[in-house]
Design an enzyme around this catalytic site. Structure first.
Site, PDB file in Angstrom:
ATOM      1  N   ASP A  37      26.906  49.005  21.502  1.00  0.00           N
ATOM      2  CA  ASP A  37      26.078  49.175  20.623  1.00  0.00           C
ATOM      3  C   ASP A  37      26.218  49.588  19.113  1.00  0.00           C
ATOM      4  OD1 ASP A  37      26.554  51.482  21.832  1.00  0.00           O
ATOM      5  OD2 ASP A  37      24.875  52.637  20.866  1.00  0.00           O
ATOM      6  N   GLU A  78      25.230  53.645  23.699  1.00  0.00           N
ATOM      7  CA  GLU A  78      26.268  54.708  23.820  1.00  0.00           C
ATOM      8  C   GLU A  78      25.733  55.727  22.907  1.00  0.00           C
ATOM      9  OE1 GLU A  78      28.575  57.806  23.343  1.00  0.00           O
ATOM     10  OE2 GLU A  78      28.564  56.322  21.514  1.00  0.00           O
TER      11      GLU A  78
HETATM   12 NI    NI Z   1      31.661  55.320  19.404  1.00  0.00          NI
END
Ligand code: NI
Length: 398
Positions: free
Chosen positions: A83, A140
């Site tokens: 991401d 994340e």
């Molecule tokens: Ni990172």
């Protein structure tokens, strides 16, 4: 006999992986919306003849590679995050973000390319005895994509014996591997303290319970948690990121409440619990002393990322074998940042390591609007992942 260093083979895909990395960089996607990215990942894995499982943890993808031999029954997982961040890119590269307000400012585009490089090498060679599980995780950055994959049965479906992940690190020179046989990143908690007083006229403070004065004392009180309560050998951070009270247009109005918002970073559960309980006592008792009320909302987000010593030492040994002792930092100072690979390390042994990429000296740090992943280190990361698979599940002697 150990197999040879995979880096020479992976260097043959360097150009292709760089092109792929830059394409991901130009098309960043925020957590759980990595549709294009996960589509490219899944397509690349399928083209390599790898079994692909989509939609694990919403946009997560898992690739499974069986070794030449699988009598060991072992399964080893490698994780990359995919991401981007809600930051407008300030860099001017030809492949800079095409999406205003979104960019790969943490190098997850690079992590994805690195794991795809390892995937290609491993799918072509399969010089291991067991199963490699390639985990491409979403979200994340604050949204807990790793936890979403766990909740979706990641390790029930792919019961890994151990797991590994890497993160690029601008503070280490390109090609250097850094690790620590214990804490790597901190637990990250959010807190909010709402102080309820009684508002009134600034000319008549004796008729009010001034929440701003109470908030000021609570802020100072919180400074004693780390300095006076936490053991000096343990680590903790208490930082206040926002204080809100009153209205700048009302200089003679004492507001009714005040709000303090911040973050707590710790490595140990016991320290985390101590910080929370001291925070509650300080806020309550200081407020009470002034006739005000304090309400603490304390939210635990990501746990601490703690390596299993055996697996961290294994990673350091692999890095030393591949790149030489001068390229390995075995006692890297942990970061007070946080990482959701911690959820995976909470249920499986393994290790998280740093892939040095340089850039810190010029200020292009992680989450900076000028940050860019250093493509030079793609083969280094790919070779680490590939060698971890080959060395943790070696072929039987022939
Ligand atoms: Ni990172």
């Amino acid at each position: 006999m150990y197999p040879s260093n995979p880096i020479e083979s992976i260097r043959q895909f360097h150009q292709e992986l760089t092109t792929l990395r830059r394409d991901l960089h130009a098309h960043p996607e925020i957590g759980f919306q990595e549709l294009r990215t996960s589509g490219i990942v899944a397509g690349s894995l399928e083209a390599l003849g790898i079994d692909v499982h989509r939609g694990i943890g919403k946009t997560g993808v898992v690739g499974v590679i069986r070794g030449k031999e699988h009598t060991s029954g072992r399964m080893v997982g490698l994780r990359a995050d995919m991401d981007a961040l809600p930051i407008t890119e300030a860099g001017q590269s030809q492949y800079c973000s095409t999406k205003p307000g979104l960019m790969h400012a943490c190098g997850h585009d690079g992590h994805t390319a690195v794991l795809l490089g390892a995937a290609k090498y491993l799918a072509q060679t399969r010089n291991f005895n067991g199963t490699a599980v390639l985990i491409f995780q979403p979200a994340e950055e604050g949204l807990g994509g790793a936890k979403a994959m766990l909740d979706d049965g990641l390790f029930e479906r792919f019961p890994c014996d151990e797991i590994y992940a890497l993160h690029n690190w601008p503070a280490l020179p390109p090609g250097t591997i850094g690790i620590n046989p214990g804490p790597m990143m901190a637990a990250s908690d959010k807190f909010e303290i709402v102080i309820e007083g009684r508002g009134g006229h600034g000319a008549h403070p004796y008729q009010t319970i001034d929440p701003i004065v109470v908030a000021a004392q609570v802020i100072l009180g919180l400074q004693t948690i780390v300095s006076r309560n936490v053991h000096p050998i343990d680590s903790a951070v208490v930082s206040i990121g926002s204080v809100q009270a009153g209205n700048p247009a009302g200089p003679s109005v004492i507001p009714g409440d005040a709000r303090i918002v911040g973050t707590v970073r710790t490595f140990k559960d016991s320290v985390q619990a101590l910080v929370e309980s001291r925070m509650r006592v300080l806020a309550d008792s200081i407020a009470q002393a002034h006739g005000a009320k304090a309400e603490l909302h304390y939210q635990r987000s990501y746990p601490a990322t703690i390596n299993t010593p055996r697996h961290a030492n294994f990673v350091a040994d692999v890095a030393t074998e591949l790149f030489g002792v001068d390229r390995v930092v075995r006692d890297l100072i942990p970061s007070m940042g946080s990482e959701d690979f911690s959820f995976m390390l909470g249920v499986k042994p393994g290790a998280y390591f740093r892939l040095g990429q340089g850039g810190a000296e010029s200020g292009t740090l992680l989450h900076n609007s000028r940050y860019d992943f250093n493509d030079e280190v793609i083969p280094v990361g790919g070779a680490m992942f590939a060698a971890i698979i080959e060395r943790s599940m070696p072929l039987l002697e022939r």
